[in-house]
Design a protein around this motif. Structure first.
Motif, PDB file in Angstrom:
ATOM      1  N   LEU A 138      38.295  40.057  47.217  1.00 33.81           N
ATOM      2  CA  LEU A 138      38.279  40.959  46.064  1.00 33.81           C
ATOM      3  C   LEU A 138      37.748  40.254  44.823  1.00 33.81           C
ATOM      4  O   LEU A 138      36.995  40.829  44.035  1.00 33.81           O
ATOM      5  CB  LEU A 138      39.696  41.489  45.807  1.00 33.81           C
ATOM      6  N   SER A 139      38.116  38.983  44.676  1.00 40.87           N
ATOM      7  CA  SER A 139      37.681  38.238  43.487  1.00 40.87           C
ATOM      8  C   SER A 139      36.171  38.026  43.454  1.00 40.87           C
ATOM      9  O   SER A 139      35.594  37.811  42.383  1.00 40.87           O
ATOM     10  CB  SER A 139      38.389  36.874  43.437  1.00 40.87           C
ATOM     11  N   TYR A 141      33.922  40.180  43.855  1.00 45.37           N
ATOM     12  CA  TYR A 141      33.275  41.319  43.194  1.00 45.37           C
ATOM     13  C   TYR A 141      33.668  41.436  41.721  1.00 45.37           C
ATOM     14  O   TYR A 141      33.010  42.149  40.960  1.00 45.37           O
ATOM     15  CB  TYR A 141      33.647  42.623  43.914  1.00 45.37           C
ATOM     16  N   PHE A 142      34.734  40.753  41.339  1.00 45.54           N
ATOM     17  CA  PHE A 142      35.230  40.882  39.970  1.00 45.54           C
ATOM     18  C   PHE A 142      34.189  40.401  38.962  1.00 45.54           C
ATOM     19  O   PHE A 142      33.728  39.268  39.021  1.00 45.54           O
ATOM     20  CB  PHE A 142      36.536  40.092  39.821  1.00 45.54           C
ATOM     21  N   ARG A 143      33.775  41.293  38.085  1.00 46.29           N
ATOM     22  CA  ARG A 143      32.763  41.016  37.057  1.00 46.29           C
ATOM     23  C   ARG A 143      31.450  40.505  37.653  1.00 46.29           C
ATOM     24  O   ARG A 143      30.718  39.744  37.015  1.00 46.29           O
ATOM     25  CB  ARG A 143      33.300  40.023  36.020  1.00 46.29           C
ATOM     26  N   SER A 144      31.145  40.921  38.850  1.00 47.04           N
ATOM     27  CA  SER A 144      29.895  40.493  39.494  1.00 47.04           C
ATOM     28  C   SER A 144      28.695  41.303  39.019  1.00 47.04           C
ATOM     29  O   SER A 144      27.553  40.887  39.195  1.00 47.04           O
ATOM     30  CB  SER A 144      30.018  40.643  41.017  1.00 47.04           C
ATOM     31  N   ARG A 148      31.448  47.620  44.804  1.00 47.49           N
ATOM     32  CA  ARG A 148      31.822  47.430  46.202  1.00 47.49           C
ATOM     33  C   ARG A 148      31.329  48.681  46.931  1.00 47.49           C
ATOM     34  O   ARG A 148      32.003  49.712  46.944  1.00 47.49           O
ATOM     35  CB  ARG A 148      33.335  47.256  46.332  1.00 47.49           C
ATOM     36  N   SER A 326      37.983  48.700  39.169  1.00 44.64           N
ATOM     37  CA  SER A 326      37.963  47.253  38.943  1.00 44.64           C
ATOM     38  C   SER A 326      38.474  46.541  40.184  1.00 44.64           C
ATOM     39  O   SER A 326      38.979  47.150  41.118  1.00 44.64           O
ATOM     40  CB  SER A 326      38.862  46.910  37.752  1.00 44.64           C
ATOM     41  N   ALA A 327      38.357  45.231  40.179  1.00 41.88           N
ATOM     42  CA  ALA A 327      38.812  44.447  41.335  1.00 41.88           C
ATOM     43  C   ALA A 327      40.323  44.481  41.463  1.00 41.88           C
ATOM     44  O   ALA A 327      40.883  44.009  42.440  1.00 41.88           O
ATOM     45  CB  ALA A 327      38.338  43.011  41.201  1.00 41.88           C
ATOM     46  N   LEU A 328      41.013  45.053  40.471  1.00 39.26           N
ATOM     47  CA  LEU A 328      42.470  45.101  40.503  1.00 39.26           C
ATOM     48  C   LEU A 328      42.973  46.500  40.813  1.00 39.26           C
ATOM     49  O   LEU A 328      44.123  46.823  40.535  1.00 39.26           O
ATOM     50  CB  LEU A 328      43.037  44.621  39.155  1.00 39.26           C
ATOM     51  N   ASP A 329      42.089  47.367  41.379  1.00 39.72           N
ATOM     52  CA  ASP A 329      42.479  48.730  41.703  1.00 39.72           C
ATOM     53  C   ASP A 329      43.769  48.748  42.518  1.00 39.72           C
ATOM     54  O   ASP A 329      43.928  48.010  43.477  1.00 39.72           O
ATOM     55  CB  ASP A 329      41.401  49.415  42.548  1.00 39.72           C
TER      56      ASP A 329
END
Length: 345
Positions: A138-139, A141-144, A148, A326-329
């Motif tokens: 997941l990390s 994709y975070f701010r990539s 996804r 976001s990656a924290l969905d």
């Protein structure tokens, strides 16, 4: 792009293969290249063979003074494709790119008519069936800057919540450009695939990424793609393909199958662009992906899908807030709960 070049490609020449990538797959975001209409399609590719576990022969010195295969006793394995069978799809995962080789789905008018699931209850989650060292995270994709991107869309699996949840596993994802592609043209393309159930009682779709070369100013061809994550982990495909099978009868050993193959660049595409411009010969996808798709389907059972239906997208405004979080969905159920379910798929 010239039709003579595509003719060379269909003939299978090496030069034609390079020309095809130049024609279909320009990497310039501002120019979306077109592809003329093509040939015919084959079954989901087989995963790469599993590691050798049989006892290794020890050649006698009269045969050979060396035994290169002896290194296998230490655990060296050939490339492995992690096959994942879920309620919504079957896939083969590429450990090197952290993207799938291919993802296969099946839907019917009956399956699409059921509405027993909602995206609000699904969360993106890592594939617990892939060893952690090879897993997309997941990390990554975070701010990539990339979405996804579902290879099998959630909207194709509304028939059960478990099926929809299984589309959110990262082994069903690739980094995709968001605005103008994943949330726009690609979403319209997915909707086009669903509308095929108006013409066929059974539809199968194989989707996957491509990493295609482009020609540089020095005249040489090179493959270049971004890798996201920290440290870099997940490859960003340059293109995506879909191979579509429209079956005139479900599970018939003799029924005819309408086939079509498409390749789209991973970049913003105007909604005014004709889908037919992205139709390619099936052989082009096979050459680019290293896979085969219909070699067990006899020629006499094959039809061309785009001669039976109008291969154009219907432009509709989608709710973009549903396409990417976001990656924290987090949904109403947490990642741990869904990961537990994933272990039994």
């Amino acid at each position: 792009m010239s039709k003579s070049t595509l003719a060379l490609i269909a003939a299978g020449s090496a030069v034609a293969g390079a020309s095809l990538t130049a024609l279909i797959f320009s990497s310039r975001p501002q120019k979306v290249t077109s592809v003329p209409v093509p040939a015919y399609p084959s079954p989901p590719p087989q995963p790469v063979s599993a590691p050798v576990s049989a006892p290794l022969p020890t050649p006698s010195l009269t045969q050979s003074p060396v035994n290169p295969s002896g290194v296998l006793k230490y655990g060296l394995t050939p490339p492995i494709a992690d096959v994942n069978i879920t309620p919504s799809h079957t896939s083969a995962y590429n450990r090197q790119t952290r993207n799938p080789h291919w993802v296969a789905e099946h839907f019917t008018p009956q399956s699409l008519a059921q509405h027993n699931a909602t995206r609000r209850n699904s969360v993106f989650h890592e594939d617990v069936n892939v060893p952690p060292i090879f897993r997309a995270k997941l990390s990554d994709y975070f701010r990539s800057g990339y979405d996804r991107g579902h290879q099998v869309p959630a909207a194709d699996a509304k028939w059960s919540q478990e099926a929809m949840d299984s589309t959110f596993v990262l082994s069903n994802m690739c980094p995709q450009v968001g605005d103008g592609f994943n949330r726009d043209y690609w979403a319209h393309f997915e909707e086009f695939c669903r509308t095929l159930t108006k013409h066929y009682p059974s539809v199968r779709v194989v989707t996957g990424p491509l990493y295609l070369p482009k020609q540089y100013p020095d005249g040489k061809w090179r493959v270049s793609y971004e890798v996201v994550g920290s440290p870099p982990n997940v490859a960003v495909p340059t293109h995506f393909y879909k191979v579509i099978y429209g079956e005139e009868a479900f599970n018939s050993p003799t029924g005819r199958v309408a086939l079509a193959a498409f390749v789209l660049p991973n970049t913003e595409i105007p909604n005014s662009k004709s889908l037919k411009d992205f139709e390619v010969p099936l052989e082009a996808v096979e050459r680019a992906s290293g896979l085969t798709f219909a070699d067990k389907l006899p020629i006499q059972r094959r039809k061309r899908l785009c001669t039976e239906v109008n291969c154009e997208i219907l432009v509709r405004e989608f709710d973009k807030t549903r396409q990417q979080g976001s990656a924290l969905d987090v949904g109403q159920r947490n990642v741990g709960q869904i990961a537990q379910e994933a272990r039994k798929w």
